[in-house]
Design a protein around this motif. Structure first.
Motif, PDB file in Angstrom:
ATOM      1  N   GLY A 194       0.416  39.517  81.694  1.00 20.41           N
ATOM      2  CA  GLY A 194       1.271  38.653  82.670  1.00 20.41           C
ATOM      3  C   GLY A 194       1.998  37.585  82.043  1.00 20.41           C
ATOM      4  O   GLY A 194       3.123  37.242  82.616  1.00 20.41           O
ATOM      5  N   GLY A 214       4.788  47.486  93.471  1.00 16.60           N
ATOM      6  CA  GLY A 214       3.764  47.077  94.560  1.00 16.60           C
ATOM      7  C   GLY A 214       3.285  48.333  95.213  1.00 16.60           C
ATOM      8  O   GLY A 214       1.985  48.695  95.232  1.00 16.60           O
ATOM      9  N   ALA A 256       1.542  50.713  92.674  1.00 17.26           N
ATOM     10  CA  ALA A 256       0.017  50.086  92.358  1.00 17.26           C
ATOM     11  C   ALA A 256      -0.937  50.167  93.649  1.00 17.26           C
ATOM     12  O   ALA A 256      -2.207  50.090  93.428  1.00 17.26           O
ATOM     13  CB  ALA A 256       0.340  48.550  92.174  1.00 17.26           C
ATOM     14  N   LEU A 271       4.507  46.084  85.853  1.00 15.20           N
ATOM     15  CA  LEU A 271       4.132  45.559  87.110  1.00 15.20           C
ATOM     16  C   LEU A 271       3.001  46.486  87.538  1.00 15.20           C
ATOM     17  O   LEU A 271       1.987  46.180  88.262  1.00 15.20           O
ATOM     18  CB  LEU A 271       5.281  45.288  88.170  1.00 15.20           C
ATOM     19  CG  LEU A 271       4.643  44.547  89.274  1.00 15.20           C
ATOM     20  CD1 LEU A 271       4.019  43.473  89.159  1.00 15.20           C
ATOM     21  CD2 LEU A 271       5.941  44.468  90.182  1.00 15.20           C
ATOM     22  N   SER A 274      -1.222  45.604  87.789  1.00 15.29           N
ATOM     23  CA  SER A 274      -1.550  45.244  89.092  1.00 15.29           C
ATOM     24  C   SER A 274      -2.203  46.354  90.020  1.00 15.29           C
ATOM     25  O   SER A 274      -2.463  46.317  90.939  1.00 15.29           O
ATOM     26  CB  SER A 274      -0.447  44.800  90.136  1.00 15.29           C
ATOM     27  OG  SER A 274       0.596  45.684  90.238  1.00 15.29           O
ATOM     28  N   ASN A 275      -2.249  47.791  89.269  1.00 15.90           N
ATOM     29  CA  ASN A 275      -2.904  48.798  90.121  1.00 15.90           C
ATOM     30  C   ASN A 275      -4.468  48.951  89.899  1.00 15.90           C
ATOM     31  O   ASN A 275      -5.360  49.581  90.579  1.00 15.90           O
ATOM     32  CB  ASN A 275      -2.150  50.211  89.752  1.00 15.90           C
ATOM     33  CG  ASN A 275      -2.418  50.512  88.427  1.00 15.90           C
ATOM     34  OD1 ASN A 275      -2.952  49.976  87.648  1.00 15.90           O
ATOM     35  ND2 ASN A 275      -1.665  51.514  88.200  1.00 15.90           N
ATOM     36  N   ALA A 307      -5.075  37.640  95.514  1.00 11.93           N
ATOM     37  CA  ALA A 307      -3.692  37.041  95.396  1.00 11.93           C
ATOM     38  C   ALA A 307      -3.543  35.396  95.505  1.00 11.93           C
ATOM     39  O   ALA A 307      -2.892  34.783  94.795  1.00 11.93           O
ATOM     40  CB  ALA A 307      -2.719  37.869  96.540  1.00 11.93           C
ATOM     41  N   LEU A 364      -6.695  41.015  89.793  1.00  7.28           N
ATOM     42  CA  LEU A 364      -5.290  40.908  90.562  1.00  7.28           C
ATOM     43  C   LEU A 364      -5.196  39.116  90.336  1.00  7.28           C
ATOM     44  O   LEU A 364      -4.063  38.872  90.061  1.00  7.28           O
ATOM     45  CB  LEU A 364      -5.365  40.959  92.078  1.00  7.28           C
ATOM     46  CG  LEU A 364      -4.215  40.943  92.932  1.00  7.28           C
ATOM     47  CD1 LEU A 364      -3.007  41.686  92.218  1.00  7.28           C
ATOM     48  CD2 LEU A 364      -4.379  41.272  94.311  1.00  7.28           C
ATOM     49  N   TYR A 370      -4.038  38.518  86.691  1.00  6.91           N
ATOM     50  CA  TYR A 370      -2.696  39.043  86.416  1.00  6.91           C
ATOM     51  C   TYR A 370      -1.803  37.984  87.249  1.00  6.91           C
ATOM     52  O   TYR A 370      -0.540  37.525  86.464  1.00  6.91           O
ATOM     53  CB  TYR A 370      -2.307  40.433  86.895  1.00  6.91           C
ATOM     54  CG  TYR A 370      -0.910  40.822  86.825  1.00  6.91           C
ATOM     55  CD1 TYR A 370      -0.709  41.239  85.305  1.00  6.91           C
ATOM     56  CD2 TYR A 370      -0.041  41.162  87.672  1.00  6.91           C
ATOM     57  CE1 TYR A 370       0.443  41.660  84.894  1.00  6.91           C
ATOM     58  CE2 TYR A 370       1.268  41.844  87.147  1.00  6.91           C
ATOM     59  CZ  TYR A 370       1.594  41.873  85.877  1.00  6.91           C
ATOM     60  OH  TYR A 370       2.706  42.585  85.520  1.00  6.91           O
ATOM     61  N   ILE A 371      -1.790  37.692  88.428  1.00  8.29           N
ATOM     62  CA  ILE A 371      -1.073  36.600  89.283  1.00  8.29           C
ATOM     63  C   ILE A 371      -0.989  35.579  88.574  1.00  8.29           C
ATOM     64  O   ILE A 371       0.388  34.793  88.526  1.00  8.29           O
ATOM     65  CB  ILE A 371      -1.209  36.722  90.664  1.00  8.29           C
ATOM     66  CG1 ILE A 371      -1.099  38.147  91.211  1.00  8.29           C
ATOM     67  CG2 ILE A 371      -0.492  35.464  91.408  1.00  8.29           C
ATOM     68  CD1 ILE A 371      -1.375  38.050  92.662  1.00  8.29           C
TER      69      ILE A 371
END
Length: 482
Positions: A73, A89, A92, A154, A158-159, A196, A245, A248-249
């Motif tokens: 990230g 997205g 993922a 990405l 994110s998956n 998120a 998640l 990573y964000i």
């Protein structure tokens, strides 16, 4: 006894690093070498280290994945991700669902599995592996057209939350023998939303904390970053969200913010992520019993080939059907559906839960992962060139070793190594007609560093260290001098 354990651990790390250094010369991905070293040291290997504790392996895996995702990230550029955010997205989320479902159905008809057990196996291997994708793409410094590289990074970063949710969902269904569809959908949306939101909030708070706090020692800033990454995961999990998640964000936000000591953080996490990858793959290698893999070789190979040639392309083409993406780009994205440590870590969840077929699932997942890394991981560069998705108009520049600027600085640095075929060899520095605001500030020749003058004549084997106000000017120097 303690000294012996430390010695064995240090030797395993050393052997893994040395094996990884030479692995690509023989076309073998580094991650496979780490696994192999672990297997050789395991209970059925040369050292005979008896390790059969999936709970400890799972704990090590979760810690390692946190560091790997956080490091990925930090290196994710928002300006590169933003144009392909919806594509990545969907890959993922929808892509994971399609992969899990199709592999699950294939396994259901192939093996003596119940439908839920087959779907559990599909869920475990449904996500691409961030460690494998980051490692192979970045170690090869490959440039790809049409935003493919940030899309893949990405997706892989994110998956994991979706695969993690499906794995825990199907494991819980088998244990409890109960399933509620609407409750599962609500749980999924809740975990993603909380993950998120908390990742965004923790990322912003982390930025304020890092910039405002004044630590006495610069070496403590990476430690602070490490603490914040674990807080992002654990706090989110405690409140019911998806911790992966959130990690990573939060790291993407930090990586794209004005941050003091950002270069220190990136360098620390880059090295620490490699350490975590080595430890993770060594641990998983120790957990494997090679004699248990032999009976499932054909089964694992069949599922792996179905995953690579049917399930992955199906998920990619359906997920990207909503966007204008070239056919060859879709084929390449399908090929880079690498499976690595993540599926093996997720395969420990059924073992910890005590499921009847947990060992069989683990061994099949290990075999699928091995085939994926060996088949796909060794051919990514060849596939990029064959499909014409490699961007040869952009030259990858290495940052100058002796020169470093803050991320907020507009000044670029780079190194260019001259060979006997380089255009600049034999010319004096003043004859190069370098672009405005571009300077050769140092030359490395025969391991000696010196500041050049206009009359300095360039020789084959020289390494030029440059600074420039524009990256385009450095690209010009590469084309016309390097």
């Amino acid at each position: 006894m303690i000294a012996q354990v430390i010695l064995v651990g240090a030797l395993l790390l050393l052997v893994s690093i040395l094996a990884g250094k030479t692995s690509y010369r023989f076309g073998v991905p580094t991650l496979v070498l780490f696994l192999a070293v672990g297997m050789l040291a395991g209970s059925e290997g040369l050292l005979g280290i008896n390790f059969d504790n999936p709970l400890i392996a799972q704990f090590i895996g979760i810690v390692a994945l946190n560091v790997i995702l956080f490091s990925g990230g930090l290196d994710t550029r928002w300006d590169a991700v933003k144009p392909i955010m919806y594509k990545g997205g969907l890959l993922a989320t929808l892509g994971v669902f399609i992969t899990a479902g199709s592999v699950g159905l294939f396994t259901y008809y192939l093996l003596d599995f119940s439908l839920i057990e087959a779907l559990l196996l599909g869920a475990i291997i449904s996500s691409t592996d961030a460690a494998a994708v980051f490692s192979i793409l970045r170690s090869n410094n490959i440039n790809l057209r049409d935003g493919i590289r940030p899309m893949l990074e990405l997706e892989s970063g994110s998956n994991d939350p979706m695969a993690y949710f499906l794995t825990t969902l199907f494991t819980g269904i088998i244990v409890a023998q109960d399933f509620n569809g609407w409750d599962s959908i609500f749980q999924l949306l809740f975990q993603i939303s909380i993950g998120a939101a908390s990742g965004f909030a923790i990322g912003k708070l982390s930025k304020l904390l890092i910039n405002k706090i004044e630590l006495d020692f610069e070496g403590l800033y990476p430690v602070l970053g490490l603490a914040l990454s674990f807080i992002a995961y654990s706090l989110t999990e405690v409140i019911g969200g998806n911790g992966f998640l959130a990690v990573y964000i939060s790291s993407v936000i930090l990586g794209n913010s004005k941050l003091i000591r950002k270069n220190s953080l990136r360098q620390f996490f880059d090295g620490f992520a490699w350490l975590m990858q080595i430890i993770l793959f060594l641990t998983l290698g120790l957990l494997v019993f090679p004699t248990h893999i032999v009976p499932v070789i054909l089964t694992g190979l069949a599922i792996a080939l179905f995953l690579i040639f049917v399930a992955r392309p199906l998920s990619v083409f359906i997920s990207l059907a909503f966007f204008k993406v070239k056919f060859k780009s879709k084929v390449f994205i399908s090929w880079v559906g690498l499976r690595g440590a993540v599926p093996i870590v997720f395969a420990t969840f059924p073992m910890v839960a005590g499921l009847e077929k947990a060992d069989l699932i683990f061994n099949i997942v290990f075999m699928v992962t091995l085939v994926s890394i060996m088949l796909q991981g060794t051919t990514i560069i060849k596939m990029a060139k064959w499909l014409g998705v490699e961007d040869t108009t952009v030259r990858m520049l290495t940052k100058a070793r002796a020169i470093e600027f803050s991320d907020e600085s507009k000044t670029e640095s780079a190194e260019i190594h001259l060979t006997s075929k380089s255009k600049g060899v034999g010319q004096k520095l003043y004859q190069l007609k370098l672009p405005k605001n571009t300077l050769v500030v140092m030359i490395i020749r025969d391991d000696n560093y010196f500041v050049p003058e206009g009359s300095t004549q360039l020789e084959a084997g020289d390494t030029l260290q440059l600074i420039s106000a524009k990256k385009q000017d450095l690209d010009w120097v590469v084309e016309n001098v390097g």
